[in-house]
Design a protein around this motif. Structure first.
Motif, PDB file in Angstrom:
ATOM      1  N   ASP A 183       0.822  -1.211   0.000  1.00 16.68           N
ATOM      2  CA  ASP A 183       0.000   0.000   0.000  1.00 16.68           C
ATOM      3  C   ASP A 183       0.858   1.265   0.000  1.00 16.68           C
ATOM      4  OD1 ASP A 183      -2.176  -1.741   0.225  1.00 16.68           O
ATOM      5  OD2 ASP A 183      -2.267  -1.538   2.408  1.00 16.68           O
ATOM      6  N   SER A 184       1.822   1.316   0.914  1.00 13.19           N
ATOM      7  CA  SER A 184       2.608   2.546   1.055  1.00 13.19           C
ATOM      8  C   SER A 184       3.458   2.817  -0.185  1.00 13.19           C
ATOM      9  CB  SER A 184       3.488   2.477   2.301  1.00 13.19           C
ATOM     10  OG  SER A 184       4.382   1.381   2.244  1.00 13.19           O
ATOM     11  N   LEU A 185       4.157   1.808  -0.686  1.00 12.36           N
ATOM     12  CA  LEU A 185       5.019   2.029  -1.847  1.00 12.36           C
ATOM     13  C   LEU A 185       4.212   2.291  -3.105  1.00 12.36           C
ATOM     14  CD1 LEU A 185       7.843  -0.597  -1.227  1.00 12.36           C
ATOM     15  CD2 LEU A 185       7.945   1.882  -0.903  1.00 12.36           C
ATOM     16  N   SER A 186       3.069   1.618  -3.263  1.00 14.09           N
ATOM     17  CA  SER A 186       2.219   1.890  -4.429  1.00 14.09           C
ATOM     18  C   SER A 186       1.691   3.321  -4.379  1.00 14.09           C
ATOM     19  CB  SER A 186       1.057   0.902  -4.485  1.00 14.09           C
ATOM     20  OG  SER A 186       1.511  -0.409  -4.723  1.00 14.09           O
ATOM     21  N   THR A 187       1.272   3.769  -3.217  1.00 13.19           N
ATOM     22  CA  THR A 187       0.778   5.138  -3.069  1.00 13.19           C
ATOM     23  C   THR A 187       1.858   6.153  -3.407  1.00 13.19           C
ATOM     24  OG1 THR A 187      -0.828   4.485  -1.367  1.00 13.19           O
ATOM     25  CG2 THR A 187      -0.156   6.798  -1.414  1.00 13.19           C
ATOM     26  N   LEU A 188       3.059   5.970  -2.868  1.00  8.10           N
ATOM     27  CA  LEU A 188       4.137   6.924  -3.103  1.00  8.10           C
ATOM     28  C   LEU A 188       4.680   6.842  -4.526  1.00  8.10           C
ATOM     29  CD1 LEU A 188       5.906   6.496   0.327  1.00  8.10           C
ATOM     30  CD2 LEU A 188       4.810   8.584  -0.503  1.00  8.10           C
ATOM     31  N   ALA A 189       4.699   5.651  -5.087  1.00  9.28           N
ATOM     32  CA  ALA A 189       5.227   5.485  -6.447  1.00  9.28           C
ATOM     33  C   ALA A 189       4.367   6.186  -7.480  1.00  9.28           C
ATOM     34  CB  ALA A 189       5.345   4.004  -6.777  1.00  9.28           C
ATOM     35  N   PHE A 190       3.059   6.309  -7.202  1.00 10.29           N
ATOM     36  CA  PHE A 190       2.155   6.813  -8.231  1.00 10.29           C
ATOM     37  C   PHE A 190       1.313   8.015  -7.807  1.00 10.29           C
ATOM     38  CE2 PHE A 190       2.871   2.240  -9.005  1.00 10.29           C
ATOM     39  CZ  PHE A 190       3.596   2.376 -10.188  1.00 10.29           C
ATOM     40  N   ASP A 191       1.577   8.579  -6.625  1.00 11.44           N
ATOM     41  CA  ASP A 191       0.893   9.803  -6.233  1.00 11.44           C
ATOM     42  C   ASP A 191       1.805  10.747  -5.470  1.00 11.44           C
ATOM     43  OD1 ASP A 191      -1.335  11.464  -6.314  1.00 11.44           O
ATOM     44  OD2 ASP A 191      -2.044  10.815  -4.335  1.00 11.44           O
ATOM     45  N   TYR A 192       3.116  10.607  -5.661  1.00  6.66           N
ATOM     46  CA  TYR A 192       4.080  11.514  -5.046  1.00  6.66           C
ATOM     47  C   TYR A 192       5.148  11.826  -6.093  1.00  6.66           C
ATOM     48  CZ  TYR A 192       6.931  13.608  -1.364  1.00  6.66           C
ATOM     49  OH  TYR A 192       7.648  14.489  -0.586  1.00  6.66           O
ATOM     50  N   PRO A 193       4.815  12.705  -7.039  1.00  5.97           N
ATOM     51  CA  PRO A 193       5.686  12.917  -8.208  1.00  5.97           C
ATOM     52  C   PRO A 193       7.120  13.286  -7.878  1.00  5.97           C
ATOM     53  CG  PRO A 193       3.552  13.961  -8.542  1.00  5.97           C
ATOM     54  CD  PRO A 193       3.580  13.484  -7.110  1.00  5.97           C
ATOM     55  N   ARG A 194       7.330  14.014  -6.782  1.00  2.00           N
ATOM     56  CA  ARG A 194       8.687  14.495  -6.477  1.00  2.00           C
ATOM     57  C   ARG A 194       9.684  13.361  -6.338  1.00  2.00           C
ATOM     58  NH1 ARG A 194      11.763  16.164  -2.043  1.00  2.00           N
ATOM     59  NH2 ARG A 194      10.187  15.513  -0.527  1.00  2.00           N
ATOM     60  N   ARG A 195       9.241  12.203  -5.827  1.00  2.00           N
ATOM     61  CA  ARG A 195      10.155  11.077  -5.670  1.00  2.00           C
ATOM     62  C   ARG A 195       9.567   9.787  -6.257  1.00  2.00           C
ATOM     63  NH1 ARG A 195      13.089  10.186  -0.253  1.00  2.00           N
ATOM     64  NH2 ARG A 195      14.583   9.368  -1.743  1.00  2.00           N
ATOM     65  N   ALA A 196       8.766   9.962  -7.292  1.00  2.00           N
ATOM     66  CA  ALA A 196       8.104   8.805  -7.896  1.00  2.00           C
ATOM     67  C   ALA A 196       9.100   7.778  -8.407  1.00  2.00           C
ATOM     68  CB  ALA A 196       7.188   9.267  -9.031  1.00  2.00           C
ATOM     69  N   ASP A 197      10.204   8.241  -9.005  1.00  2.00           N
ATOM     70  CA  ASP A 197      11.169   7.273  -9.543  1.00  2.00           C
ATOM     71  C   ASP A 197      11.767   6.415  -8.444  1.00  2.00           C
ATOM     72  OD1 ASP A 197      12.527   9.418  -8.446  1.00  2.00           O
ATOM     73  OD2 ASP A 197      14.103   9.452  -9.991  1.00  2.00           O
ATOM     74  N   PHE A 198      12.110   7.047  -7.302  1.00  3.77           N
ATOM     75  CA  PHE A 198      12.678   6.292  -6.186  1.00  3.77           C
ATOM     76  C   PHE A 198      11.690   5.248  -5.678  1.00  3.77           C
ATOM     77  CE2 PHE A 198      12.896   5.797  -1.539  1.00  3.77           C
ATOM     78  CZ  PHE A 198      14.160   5.245  -1.407  1.00  3.77           C
ATOM     79  N   PHE A 199      10.453   5.638  -5.465  1.00  4.92           N
ATOM     80  CA  PHE A 199       9.490   4.704  -4.892  1.00  4.92           C
ATOM     81  C   PHE A 199       9.033   3.649  -5.900  1.00  4.92           C
ATOM     82  CE2 PHE A 199       9.082   8.185  -1.751  1.00  4.92           C
ATOM     83  CZ  PHE A 199       9.368   7.431  -0.622  1.00  4.92           C
ATOM     84  N   GLN A 200       9.065   3.956  -7.193  1.00  7.08           N
ATOM     85  CA  GLN A 200       8.812   2.907  -8.179  1.00  7.08           C
ATOM     86  C   GLN A 200       9.908   1.845  -8.131  1.00  7.08           C
ATOM     87  OE1 GLN A 200       7.712   3.802 -12.232  1.00  7.08           O
ATOM     88  NE2 GLN A 200       6.569   5.636 -11.612  1.00  7.08           N
ATOM     89  N   LYS A 201      11.151   2.281  -7.972  1.00  8.92           N
ATOM     90  CA  LYS A 201      12.248   1.315  -7.843  1.00  8.92           C
ATOM     91  C   LYS A 201      12.070   0.452  -6.599  1.00  8.92           C
ATOM     92  CE  LYS A 201      15.654   4.363 -10.030  1.00  8.92           C
ATOM     93  NZ  LYS A 201      16.878   5.166  -9.779  1.00  8.92           N
ATOM     94  N   GLU A 202      11.687   1.098  -5.478  1.00 13.87           N
ATOM     95  CA  GLU A 202      11.526   0.329  -4.250  1.00 13.87           C
ATOM     96  C   GLU A 202      10.328  -0.617  -4.326  1.00 13.87           C
ATOM     97  OE1 GLU A 202      13.605   0.002  -1.866  1.00 13.87           O
ATOM     98  OE2 GLU A 202      15.000   1.536  -2.566  1.00 13.87           O
ATOM     99  N   LEU A 203       9.270  -0.221  -5.027  1.00 17.14           N
ATOM    100  CA  LEU A 203       8.143  -1.129  -5.245  1.00 17.14           C
ATOM    101  C   LEU A 203       8.588  -2.331  -6.064  1.00 17.14           C
ATOM    102  CD1 LEU A 203       5.125  -1.814  -5.065  1.00 17.14           C
ATOM    103  CD2 LEU A 203       4.768  -0.346  -7.081  1.00 17.14           C
ATOM    104  N   HIS A 204       9.360  -2.070  -7.089  1.00 13.93           N
ATOM    105  CA  HIS A 204       9.935  -3.149  -7.897  1.00 13.93           C
ATOM    106  C   HIS A 204      10.774  -4.096  -7.030  1.00 13.93           C
ATOM    107  CE1 HIS A 204      12.191  -4.960 -11.303  1.00 13.93           C
ATOM    108  NE2 HIS A 204      13.248  -4.778 -10.535  1.00 13.93           N
ATOM    109  N   GLU A 205      11.613  -3.514  -6.178  1.00 18.22           N
ATOM    110  CA  GLU A 205      12.459  -4.324  -5.297  1.00 18.22           C
ATOM    111  C   GLU A 205      11.610  -5.131  -4.318  1.00 18.22           C
ATOM    112  OE1 GLU A 205      15.828  -4.579  -5.144  1.00 18.22           O
ATOM    113  OE2 GLU A 205      16.348  -3.136  -6.705  1.00 18.22           O
ATOM    114  N   MET A 206      10.535  -4.543  -3.827  1.00 14.24           N
ATOM    115  CA  MET A 206       9.671  -5.252  -2.892  1.00 14.24           C
ATOM    116  C   MET A 206       9.029  -6.479  -3.537  1.00 14.24           C
ATOM    117  SD  MET A 206       6.357  -5.891  -1.707  1.00 14.24           S
ATOM    118  CE  MET A 206       5.263  -4.630  -2.328  1.00 14.24           C
ATOM    119  N   LEU A 207       8.607  -6.346  -4.790  1.00 19.00           N
ATOM    120  CA  LEU A 207       8.019  -7.489  -5.490  1.00 19.00           C
ATOM    121  C   LEU A 207       9.051  -8.601  -5.685  1.00 19.00           C
ATOM    122  CD1 LEU A 207       5.876  -5.532  -8.091  1.00 19.00           C
ATOM    123  CD2 LEU A 207       5.005  -6.959  -6.226  1.00 19.00           C
TER     124      LEU A 207
END
Length: 359
Positions: A168-192
């Motif tokens: 929930d947290s990483l998906s929310t930040l990856a796609f609704d927090y543009p300032r650091r979206a790239d970082f949180f998309q990477k961490e979501l990828h790593e989590m999977l």
């Protein structure tokens, strides 16, 4: 660890390959999948329909993330859509991230993070788990008290690990927090990928609102590289296994340059000239040698060789009153764990209070 199974997601975690970078401890990663190259992160489209309104699968950025993962052969489109159907958008996380940052002086930070209660609790935690923590300390060359201090300052010795599902947290930040979206998309990828490696449902992992996990608050990328299955039970449990927690922290520090027996910092005396104040304001790195700092007028209070590298910094010990220090190699090692000079000093003070001596 209690395992919950999500049948729709089971197929999403199938394929594995080898990473190019090997962790410092061979027990750190039982099975690995190639990390996402930075160049593979797609630009974030701020004009996409917000996930708060259309859900994750209705958002164009999410669909591009799904398409990229599917193209890489890691998961199918259907698998990832099932994942995002189960992820829950958390508006409160965005509210937390958007709050204005505040900077506290050291004399306030120290009370909350390295005060008497934190040290006393650290001694109790250490005594309760001393046998295994000492064993880890001997094996990795990192003082037991430093390991304990980091667990203490990060989560109050495991009491405050966070209860957000990372899905929930990483998906929310990856796609609704543009300032650091790239970082949180990477961490979501790593989590999977982490979920595959640990043979665990992605919805099981919990942590802070920003995705940091367990007693040591590792992000998924750090977990994949540095977490250790020290008790050899087949999983790297940084939530409930003190052996795994201690070894994971020690493994991280050793891999980032901890020198056994080395000091962290030394107090100094100086006249705060414009040159030295400018040096203090530079970014944290071991840019200068002790000899160079001496030539600038820094009076170092303990004997150190001129060739040793250091960073000059100061702490506000009461309103308008500063003390000055140089941080050495092991200071910089802990700084890489958390990019705050006050954090590193607090870790050192907790460790010394527990009984490490003059670090």
């Amino acid at each position: 660890m209690i395992k919950k199974r999500y049948p729709l997601l089971a197929a999403a975690l199938l394929l594995a390959a080898c990473t190019a970078e090997q962790p410092a401890d061979s027990r750190a990663v039982p099975q690995t999948v190639a990390p996402l190259p930075p160049s593979a992160v797609l630009p974030f489209d701020p004009n996409a329909a917000p996930v708060s309104q259309v859900g994750f699968n209705g958002n164009d950025n999410v669909q591009r993330f799904i398409a990229r993962e599917a193209e890489n052969g890691r998961y199918s489109r259907a698998d990832l859509q099932a994942f995002f159907n189960n992820a829950v958008y958390k508006s409160n996380i965005i509210n937390i991230m958007n709050r204005p940052g505040t900077s506290r002086p050291w004399y306030e930070f120290q009370k909350g993070n390295a005060g008497a209660a934190k040290i006393s609790d650290g001694r109790n935690f250490y005594m309760k788990h001393r046998q295994v923590i000492d064993q880890v300390a001997r094996e990795y060359g990192v003082p037991a008290e430093i390991i304990v201090a980091i667990v203490g300052i990060e989560t109050n010795y495991g009491r405050n690990m966070g209860s957000f599902r990372l899905a929930d947290s990483l998906s929310t930040l990856a796609f609704d927090y543009p300032r650091r979206a790239d970082f949180f998309q990477k961490e979501l990828h790593e989590m999977l990928l982490m979920s595959k490696e640990e043979n665990q449902d992605p919805f099981w992992f919990t942590g802070s609102y920003a995705g940091a996990m367990g007693m040591p608050q590792f992000m998924p990328s750090s977990y994949r590289k540095w977490a250790v299955d020290y008790d050899r039970d087949g999983r790297r449990d940084i939530w409930g296994s003190v052996p795994d927690v201690a070894a994971s922290v020690a493994n991280y520090l050793k891999a980032h340059g901890w020198k056994t027996g080395g000091k962290m910092l030394v107090p100094v005396l100086l006249e705060p000239t414009p040159q030295l104040l400018a040096v203090i304001e530079e970014k944290t790195e071991l840019k200068y040698t002790v000899g160079q700092l001496r030539k600038m007028g820094v009076d170092i209070q303990e004997p150190l060789p001129d060739h040793e590298r250091a960073v000059l910094y100061r702490l506000e010990v009461s309103p308008g009153l500063y003390q000055y220090y140089i941080g050495l190699n092991n200071f910089y090692t802990v700084w890489q764990y958390n990019h705050s000079r006050m954090y590193v000093t607090a870790v050192r003070d907790i460790a010394n209070g527990i009984g490490a001596g003059n670090l």
